[in-house]
Design an enzyme around this catalytic site. Structure first.
Site, PDB file in Angstrom:
ATOM      1  N   TYR A 141       0.842  -1.207   0.000  1.00  0.00           N
ATOM      2  CA  TYR A 141       0.000   0.000   0.000  1.00  0.00           C
ATOM      3  C   TYR A 141       0.871   1.248   0.000  1.00  0.00           C
ATOM      4  O   TYR A 141       0.665   2.161  -0.798  1.00  0.00           O
ATOM      5  CB  TYR A 141      -0.927  -0.002   1.222  1.00  0.00           C
ATOM      6  CG  TYR A 141      -1.825   1.213   1.289  1.00  0.00           C
ATOM      7  CD1 TYR A 141      -2.995   1.275   0.540  1.00  0.00           C
ATOM      8  CD2 TYR A 141      -1.505   2.302   2.104  1.00  0.00           C
ATOM      9  CE1 TYR A 141      -3.820   2.391   0.584  1.00  0.00           C
ATOM     10  CE2 TYR A 141      -2.326   3.419   2.149  1.00  0.00           C
ATOM     11  CZ  TYR A 141      -3.483   3.455   1.395  1.00  0.00           C
ATOM     12  OH  TYR A 141      -4.284   4.568   1.433  1.00  0.00           O
ATOM     13  N   LYS A 145       1.110   4.047  -3.060  1.00  0.00           N
ATOM     14  CA  LYS A 145       0.796   5.459  -2.835  1.00  0.00           C
ATOM     15  C   LYS A 145       2.018   6.349  -3.070  1.00  0.00           C
ATOM     16  O   LYS A 145       1.887   7.497  -3.515  1.00  0.00           O
ATOM     17  CB  LYS A 145       0.245   5.656  -1.424  1.00  0.00           C
ATOM     18  CG  LYS A 145      -1.163   5.109  -1.232  1.00  0.00           C
ATOM     19  CD  LYS A 145      -2.191   5.861  -2.067  1.00  0.00           C
ATOM     20  CE  LYS A 145      -3.616   5.470  -1.717  1.00  0.00           C
ATOM     21  NZ  LYS A 145      -4.623   6.241  -2.468  1.00  0.00           N
TER      22      LYS A 145
END
Length: 233
Positions: A141, A145
């Site tokens: 994640y 990002k």
């Protein structure tokens, strides 16, 4: 700077959480039309929003959504996924799925809508990042990002000559159903939405929506041990 009063806006992931708050705040600011997407458009509950079925990882779905919304001048890439796969132990497909949603999804939307926004005289793109864009505590994640943050910065340069501004939104935990089991401090999604839209209207390059985002961003200027004290042990 981009005026939201009277604007036509496309919001991905507009049925819940930050996306739902963005739709509500856009109408509160006088937006003329807000397209709100979801995999199941029946989950879009705002009475004035235009529900749009969208799977951000599917080029055909993205193309169909862009064809439906040819009057848009503002694109908000809010939809995302949180797998947080381990780079060593999780299936590689989990890592790929996170990047497909969080990096390639916004890129597909941007490539589809830039010609629309440009044809309509220019406008704005907002990408929703995370404080984990800057600190690698979330496995795949965080990496996805961080990649989106870099994409946003590159697009800002590429789109400036085309009269399209780009804002990146960074935020930590937000009080939504996705963080129901988290005990740490959480932001109200309505506050995040207001700050994000303020950023669009004032032409901000980045919006740091909470204290943790501001602290971690400042930490990037220091030695890595400031962000990762465990490596100093």
């Amino acid at each position: 700077m981009t005026a939201l009063k009277g604007a036509n806006v496309f919001v991905t992931g507009g049925s819940r959480g930050i996306g739902k708050a963005l739709v509500e705040e856009l109408y509160a600011r006088g937006a003329a039309k807000v397209y709100a997407t979801a995999r199941d458009p029946r989950t879009v509950t705002h009475p004035d929003a235009v529900p749009v079925a969208l799977e951000v990882t599917d080029p055909a779905s993205v193309a169909a959504a862009a064809a439906q919304a040819q009057d848009v001048t503002v694109l908000i890439n809010n939809a995302g996924a949180s797998v947080a796969a381990s780079f060593l132990d999780s299936p590689l497909d989990d890592v790929r799925r996170e990047f497909e949603t969080n990096f390639y999804g916004p890129l597909l939307l941007t490539r589809a809508f830039v010609p629309v926004i440009e044809l309509n005289g220019g406008g704005h793109i907002l990408n929703v990042h995370s404080v984990l864009s800057w600190i690698a505590l979330g496995g795949s994640y965080s990496a996805s990002k961080a990649a989106l943050w870099s994409q946003t910065n590159s697009l800002r340069l590429e789109l400036q000559p085309r009269n399209i501004a780009v804002t990146g939104l960074h935020v930590g935990y937000v009080d939504t159903d996705l963080t129901a089991g988290v005990d740490d401090p959480k932001s109200d999604p309505r506050d995040v939405a207001r700050l994000a839209l303020d950023g669009i209207e004032t032409g901000a390059h980045e919006v740091l929506a909470d204290d943790i985002s501001r602290q971690v961003k400042a930490g990037l200027a220091h030695d890595l041990t400031a962000l990762y004290p465990q490596i100093a042990q």
